[in-house]
Design a protein around this motif. Structure first.
Motif, mmCIF file in Angstrom:
data_model
loop_
_atom_site.group_PDB
_atom_site.id
_atom_site.type_symbol
_atom_site.label_atom_id
_atom_site.label_comp_id
_atom_site.label_asym_id
_atom_site.label_seq_id
_atom_site.Cartn_x
_atom_site.Cartn_y
_atom_site.Cartn_z
ATOM 1 N N PRO A 6 0.839 -1.203 0.000
ATOM 2 C CA PRO A 6 0.000 0.000 0.000
ATOM 3 C C PRO A 6 0.876 1.257 0.000
ATOM 4 N N PRO A 7 0.648 2.199 -0.910
ATOM 5 C CA PRO A 7 1.539 3.353 -1.028
ATOM 6 C C PRO A 7 1.592 4.243 0.211
ATOM 7 N N PHE A 8 0.497 4.297 0.972
ATOM 8 C CA PHE A 8 0.486 5.152 2.150
ATOM 9 C C PHE A 8 0.441 4.335 3.442
ATOM 10 N N GLU A 9 1.160 3.239 3.399
ATOM 11 C CA GLU A 9 1.363 2.404 4.583
ATOM 12 C C GLU A 9 2.811 1.944 4.554
ATOM 13 N N ALA A 10 3.638 2.508 5.413
ATOM 14 C CA ALA A 10 5.057 2.160 5.405
ATOM 15 C C ALA A 10 5.222 0.668 5.693
ATOM 16 N N THR A 11 5.908 -0.015 4.793
ATOM 17 C CA THR A 11 6.053 -1.468 4.895
ATOM 18 C C THR A 11 7.540 -1.825 4.856
ATOM 19 N N VAL A 12 8.002 -2.519 5.880
ATOM 20 C CA VAL A 12 9.402 -2.941 5.927
ATOM 21 C C VAL A 12 9.534 -4.282 5.226
ATOM 22 N N ILE A 13 10.381 -4.323 4.209
ATOM 23 C CA ILE A 13 10.715 -5.560 3.509
ATOM 24 C C ILE A 13 12.233 -5.637 3.461
ATOM 25 N N ASP A 67 15.735 -4.835 4.333
ATOM 26 C CA ASP A 67 16.339 -3.674 4.998
ATOM 27 C C ASP A 67 15.855 -2.365 4.385
ATOM 28 N N ALA A 68 14.623 -2.353 3.878
ATOM 29 C CA ALA A 68 14.083 -1.146 3.252
ATOM 30 C C ALA A 68 12.662 -0.884 3.725
ATOM 31 N N ILE A 69 12.284 0.397 3.690
ATOM 32 C CA ILE A 69 10.925 0.821 4.017
ATOM 33 C C ILE A 69 10.277 1.306 2.732
ATOM 34 N N TYR A 70 9.138 0.699 2.377
ATOM 35 C CA TYR A 70 8.423 1.040 1.154
ATOM 36 C C TYR A 70 7.235 1.940 1.480
ATOM 37 N N GLY A 71 6.953 2.886 0.582
ATOM 38 C CA GLY A 71 5.804 3.768 0.725
ATOM 39 C C GLY A 71 6.070 5.084 0.024
ATOM 40 N N ARG A 72 4.996 5.741 -0.413
ATOM 41 C CA ARG A 72 5.171 7.021 -1.096
ATOM 42 C C ARG A 72 5.751 8.051 -0.116
#
Length: 444
Positions: free
Chosen positions: A102-109, A111-116
């Motif tokens: 989800p773009p506006f839900e910080a997601t750790v995968i 060693d990285a944090i994904y999100g807009r």
């Protein structure tokens, strides 16, 4: 491990939580998006700045835009003052189907944090917060922070604000936390920024769309005319054809063609475009990109000759170029190549200047030492193909200030694209480098 290194490492859980909360706010300043998330993001930024011990925090109204969050702490006797810049607005997410999370839900995968906005530029903002938190309110230098709310939707609103209040942003050193490194673990200082311009071109041919069977073959198609105009902007090699927009050269080393292809995700068998090195093309030359089209969608298409078609065009300008002159040259060219006497008009024009750093002094030496400590190797000079118009304004208002550009982004961060991410180790190294820099600068 030094006290600062220990403090940065100990603070990383809070740093990740702060970034998670910011990413969750869809702070998009583009037209058509609600204002409430923007105001919520501004309030959150103010809260974070207070939490790290800055005694004076306030929201400044910016005409035609969202508030700028400003904070400061006075300098100890004899110490210099550092201005830290970031922005809290983000790009729209685009098609949600292209996001793996989800773009506006910080997601750790991993060693990285994904999100807009995880990298651009909430990651940059959180790097400032993390570095300031190290000192627990006892800062070795004077601190000023300004965080704007409308950087991504190009304009000159904050520039006009700082023009009106130049003393608010006066500092000995200015740190722009909205850039990054060529790749994770490869430290770099950005010394050149391209300027930019963007404009919407509209083509009209008919009073209204007409049946393609009854009129096609004689009635001028606005979309076909616009397509001819847009393809005329580049030659067969992909170089810009607009008179006056000549390619430039960058003195430093950039990515190889192979590295660029991999980072950009260029498909097998598809050629790169343009001439010169990658550094020349993306850091020192003009680039024209069609970023949007207003035409019927394929799914909603009807058999009609189109009466009107519109395109949004972005022009990137070398650091030494003039954005307003360049976009005027482009608009003149589009008018000249328009076929069949079609009606051409332009609107929603925005421009922003580029930036070229000087040789540097004490601040440059302090950040180079800090980055070498944080990364284990000395930083190199790079350019950025993107634009930060405020930087040129700050340089003009305060020519005595050293301007340093470094940050958490890297070429794999997918900024402005689906699946944006920030590397957690890179975020930690950036925080450490900034904290060490503030300490080094005080000592110098």
């Amino acid at each position: 491990m030094t006290d600062i290194e220990q403090a940065v490492e100990a603070g990383m859980p809070q740093t990740i939580e702060d970034l998670t909360q910011l990413v969750a706010i869809p702070s998009i300043a583009f037209p058509g998006h609600p204002a409430e998330p923007m105001l919520a993001a501004a309030a959150k930024v103010a809260e974070l700045l207070r939490s790290v011990g800055l005694p004076h925090v306030e929201l400044h109204p910016v005409a035609g835009s969202y508030p700028a969050v400003y904070a400061e702490a006075p300098a100890p006797a004899g110490a210099p003052t550092v201005l830290l810049y970031a922005h809290y607005d983000v790009q729209p997410a685009g098609d949600p189907a292209l996001w793996r999370t989800p773009p506006f839900e910080a997601t750790v995968i991993g060693d990285a944090i994904y999100g807009r906005g995880a990298a651009d530029d909430k990651g940059g903002l959180i790097a400032h917060i993390g570095a300031l938190r190290v000192f627990q309110g006892d800062f070795p230098v004077g601190i000023k922070v300004i965080v704007e709310g409308q950087e991504e939707y190009a304009g000159e609103r904050l520039e006009e604000f700082v023009e009106a209040y130049p003393e608010l942003v006066r500092a000995d050193t200015i740190v722009i936390g909205d850039v990054g490194n060529p790749k994770v673990g490869d430290p770099a200082l950005t010394t050149a920024l391209r300027g930019m311009a963007a404009v919407t071109v509209e083509v009209r041919t008919l009073a209204e769309a007409v049946h393609s069977g009854a009129f096609g073959g004689a009635a001028p198609d606005a979309l076909a005319a616009l397509m001819r105009m847009l393809t005329a902007l580049h030659d067969d090699n992909g170089d810009v054809r607009v008179p006056g927009l000549q390619p430039g050269t960058f003195p430093g080393e950039g990515s190889s063609d192979e590295e660029f292809r991999e980072t950009a995700g260029v498909l097998d068998g598809v050629s790169l475009v343009g001439s010169g090195s990658i550094a020349d093309r993306v850091w020192a030359s003009y680039a024209i990109t069609v970023t949007g089209l207003d035409v019927p969608t394929v799914s909603g298409a009807v058999n009609a000759v189109q009466a009107v078609a519109r395109a949004r065009i972005t022009l990137r300008v070398p650091p030494s170029g003039d954005s307003k002159t360049a976009v005027n040259d482009m608009m003149t060219f589009l008018t000249q190549v328009a076929p069949w006497g079609v009606q051409v008009s332009f609107d929603d024009l925005v421009t922003g200047p580029g930036f070229q750093a000087g040789e540097g002094g004490k601040a440059r030496a302090a950040i180079e030492e800090a980055m070498e400590r944080a990364y284990g190797q000395a930083p190199r000079e790079v350019g950025q193909g993107g634009s930060i118009p405020l930087v040129a304004t700050l340089a003009r208002l305060h020519p005595e200030a050293e301007i340093l550009l470094f940050g958490v982004e890297d070429e794999g961060s997918s900024i402005h694209a689906p699946n944006e991410r920030v590397s957690i180790p890179e975020l930690q190294r950036t925080i450490l480098a900034e904290a060490l820099f503030l300490q080094n600068l005080a000592k110098s």
